[in-house]
Design an enzyme around this catalytic site. Structure first.
Site, PDB file in Angstrom:
ATOM      1  N   GLU A   1      -4.849   2.210   2.433  1.00  6.25           N
ATOM      2  CA  GLU A   1      -5.009   1.006   3.252  1.00  6.25           C
ATOM      3  C   GLU A   1      -5.321   1.380   4.692  1.00  6.25           C
ATOM      4  OE1 GLU A   1      -3.782  -2.206   6.022  1.00  6.25           O
ATOM      5  OE2 GLU A   1      -2.822  -0.279   5.828  1.00  6.25           O
TER       6      GLU A   1
ATOM      7  N   ASP B   1       3.174  -6.374   3.866  1.00  5.15           N
ATOM      8  CA  ASP B   1       2.734  -5.526   4.983  1.00  5.15           C
ATOM      9  C   ASP B   1       2.801  -6.220   6.352  1.00  5.15           C
ATOM     10  OD1 ASP B   1       1.877  -3.120   5.941  1.00  5.15           O
ATOM     11  OD2 ASP B   1      -0.235  -3.402   5.437  1.00  5.15           O
TER      12      ASP B   1
ATOM     13  N   HIS C   1       0.869  -1.197   0.000  1.00  6.05           N
ATOM     14  CA  HIS C   1       0.000   0.000   0.000  1.00  6.05           C
ATOM     15  C   HIS C   1       0.896   1.234   0.000  1.00  6.05           C
ATOM     16  CE1 HIS C   1       0.308   0.950   4.397  1.00  6.05           C
ATOM     17  NE2 HIS C   1       0.209  -0.360   4.620  1.00  6.05           N
TER      18      HIS C   1
ATOM     19  N   ASP D   1       0.084   4.397   0.988  1.00  8.21           N
ATOM     20  CA  ASP D   1      -0.176   5.449   1.987  1.00  8.21           C
ATOM     21  C   ASP D   1       0.513   5.127   3.312  1.00  8.21           C
ATOM     22  OD1 ASP D   1      -2.028   3.249   2.201  1.00  8.21           O
ATOM     23  OD2 ASP D   1      -3.167   4.419   3.655  1.00  8.21           O
TER      24      ASP D   1
HETATM   25 ZN   LIG Z   1       0.557  -1.248   6.588  1.00 13.20          ZN
END
Ligand SMILES: [Zn+2]
Length: 486
Positions: free
Chosen positions: A145, A169, A76, A78
Site C-alpha cells: 500500500e 487504515d 495492508h 506492509d
Molecule cells: Zn497505512
C-alpha cells in the site's frame, strides 16, 4: 507493566506482537504473507492468494448470523521502514521492538508499523475469536500500500463478494473516513532547440526557496505558494516589459508535493538590468506580503552574470510560457467548502529543462472521476494548442463520499456509543485503497476507521493504547450490526 502482551484487548496485542516480530517493509512482505497462510491453515480457515500476493481468508458466520450480508475486513500488510540515523536496523531481517511508553506504544528507534499493523492484528483477532457474533467474513490483506497501492490496484474483480468493506487504515480515533480522491498524472513535454544568446545579453537567475510546500492533496487548499507558479509569474511579468529570452526553468521534485523551490534562468539585454531589478523587486515585495502567513520564510534571490547560457528558441518559448500561464493550479472545486473538503484540484508539481526537452508534471486529484476527466481534457487542450505533447498516466478512481448513507449511519451510531460523542466523518483529498476497491467492486459500500496513530511513517510513530481498545469495540460492534441479506 513492560510487555505489550499484557495490554487489552489481549488477542489484538498478541497478534500485533507477532506482526512486529516478522519483518514486513513494503516490497518485502513474503514472511508476513507466509505467517497469514499458516494462521489460516492452523485455524481451519479457507484462504486464497492472488498472483501479486494479496490474501483473502474466509470465515463463516457465527451461529444465528448466517443471514447477514458478507463483510470484508481489510488491512495492508506492509509498513514504511524508517529509522533514526544513529542506529543500525535491517528492516528485511530485524524485528520491530515495541515498548510501552506512558499511554502509547512505540518502537525502539524505528517506525512501529501500527499503520496498518493494528488493523491487521484486529482482523486476525476477529478471525481467531470464537465469542464474537458476526456474519460471513472475507478478510482481505493487501500488499504494497505504502509505495503505490499495487496490491489494491491488481485485485481481480472475482477476489471478493462482500457487500460491505471495512478498511482499518484511518489514524484518528472516532474518525470515519467515507471518501478519497482519485488521481491522474499529466505530463507535458516540448522538444526544444537552443541558440546562443545575443551579444549584449547577460544572464539573470531567479531562485525561489523557503516556501512551506506540503502534500498536494491534504494541503492544497491552504493557500500556500507554489514555487513554479511564482517563477512563471515573474517570467510573464518580465517578458511584457523587456525583450528577455529564457534559458531554463526548473522547480519541484516530487509529483505529490507543492513545490518549495524553483529556479528561472533568463537572458536580458545588459542595458535593461536596472529595469529588470525594479520589476522583480516590486513583484517580490508584493508576493512576500500576500504570502506572509502561508509562507513566512519565502525567499526570492536575483543574481546576474555576464556570461549567458544558450537560450530556448523564441517562438517556442512563447508557446511554453502561454501554456504555463494558462495551466490550472490549486483547488478547482470544493466538495464541502465549510469543512474545507476539496473535490477537485491540480498541482503544478515539477518543471524540468533537460538537454533538449522541457517537461511539466501536474498531479490531478478528484472525488469525481467525471470532473477529473474534464480537467484533464481542458489541460490537454491548453498544452496541445501550444505545441506540447501530452501523456496522462497512473489514473486511479476516487471514492465519492455518500454523507448520509445507511452504512455511514450504522458505523457512526456504533462509534458514538463507544466513544460517547459523535464521530468526525470526513473525506480525504488524497488516494486511499478504498478508492481503488470501488473502481473494481463498484457495488460495494466502504468505510474506514482505526485507532489513534501519531507520526506514522517516522521513527516517532506511536499508537495510543486506549484507542486500540475503542477501535476494537467499534469493529466488533459494527460486525454485530451488519444488516440481514436483502
Ligand atoms: Zn497505512
Amino acid at each position: 507493566m513492560d510487555s505489550i502482551l499484557q495490554l487489552e484487548p489481549a488477542l489484538v496485542w498478541k497478534h500485533f506482537s507477532d506482526i512486529c516480530s516478522i519483518p514486513h517493509p513494503s516490497k518485502h512482505e513474503e514472511a508476513i504473507l507466509a505467517h497469514l497462510i499458516l494462521f489460516a491453515q492452523s485455524h481451519n480457515l479457507s484462504y486464497k492468494q492472488d498472483s501479486i500476493g494479496n490474501i483473502c481468508i474466509l470465515k463463516s458466520a457465527s451461529p444465528g448470523f448466517e443471514n447477514r450480508e458478507t463483510v470484508c475486513l481489510q488491512a495492508h500488510v506492509d509498513m514504511v521502514p524508517q529509522k533514526n540515523s544513529h542506529i543500525t536496523h535491517n528492516f528485511i531481517t530485524d524485528p520491530i521492538l515495541p515498548y510501552i511508553s506512558g499511554n502509547v506504544v512505540k518502537a525502539r528507534n524505528t517506525t512501529l508499523g501500527a499503520d496498518n499493523g493494528i488493523g491487521l492484528a484486529a482482523i486476525l483477532a476477529v478471525l481467531e475469536a470464537t465469542d464474537i457474533p458476526h456474519g460471513p467474513i472475507e478478510a482481505l490483506f493487501t500488499v504494497d500500500e505504502e509505495t503505490g497501492m499495487s496490491g489494491a490496484k491488481n485485485l481481480e474483480h472475482t477476489f471478493l463478494t462482500a457487500k460491505y468493506l471495512i478498511n482499518t487504515d484511518t489514524e484518528e480515533k472516532n474518525e470515519i473516513t467515507i471518501g478519497c480522491a482519485g488521481g491522474l498524472d499529466a505530463n507535458f513535454e516540448w522538444n526544444i532547440s537552443r541558440t546562443p544568446a545575443p551579444d549584449d545579453y547577460i544572464s539573470c537567475t531567479i531562485t525561489i526557496s523557503g516556501l512551506h510546500g506540503g502534500h498536494s492533496g491534504f494541503e492544497i487548499h491552504l493557500g500556500r505558494a507554489n514555487a513554479n507558479i511564482l517563477a512563471i509569474e515573474m517570467w510573464n511579468l518580465l517578458q511584457k516589459h523587456i525583450p528577455i529570452h529564457v534559458c531554463a526553468i526548473e522547480g519541484g521534485n516530487m509529483r505529490n508535493a507543492i513545490p518549495r523551490e524553483s529556479k528561472l534562468i533568463i537572458a536580458i539585454p545588459k542595458r535593461k538590468k536596472q529595469e529588470c531589478t525594479n520589476l522583480l523587486s516590486h513583484y517580490i515585495s508584493k508576493t512576500k506580503q500576500s504570502h506572509i502567513s502561508s509562507d513566512p520564510h519565502c525567499s526570492i534571490d536575483i543574481t546576474y552574470a555576464d556570461s549567458c547560457p544558450e537560450i530556448i528558441e523564441q517562438e517556442l518559448s512563447q508557446y511554453i510560457l502561454q501554456a504555463l500561464v494558462q495551466c490550472p493550479n490549486g483547488v478547482i472545486s470544493f466538495e464541502d467548502i465549510t469543512r474545507g473538503i476539496v473535490r477537485t484540484s491540480t498541482n503544478l508539481s515539477i518543471i524540468n529543462t533537460r538537454h533538449n526537452k522541457l517537461e511539466v508534471n501536474c498531479l490531478l486529484r478528484s472525488f469525481d472521476t467525471k470532473e477529473k476527466c474534464e480537467l484533464a481534457k481542458n489541460m490537454e487542450k491548453i498544452f496541445s494548442s501550444h505545441k506540447a505533447s501530452c501523456v496522462f498516466i497512473g489514473d486511479y478512481p476516487g471514492w465519492k463520499p455518500q454523507w448520509g448513507s445507511p452504512f455511514v449511519q450504522l458505523v457512526s451510531k456504533v462509534s458514538t456509543s463507544v466513544y460517547g460523542y459523535e464521530p468526525h466523518i470526513h473525506a480525504v483529498h488524497a488516494g486511499l485503497e478504498c478508492g481503488i476497491f470501488l473502481g473494481i467492486f463498484p457495488e460495494m459500500s466502504c468505510i474506514s476507521f482505526g485507532p489513534n496513530i501519531s507520526n506514522p511513517h517516522s521513527p516517532d510513530e506511536q499508537v495510543e493504547i486506549e484507542s486500540v481498545g475503542q477501535f476494537w469495540q467499534v469493529l466488533i460492534g459494527v460486525l454485530q450490526a451488519i444488516p440481514v441479506k436483502e
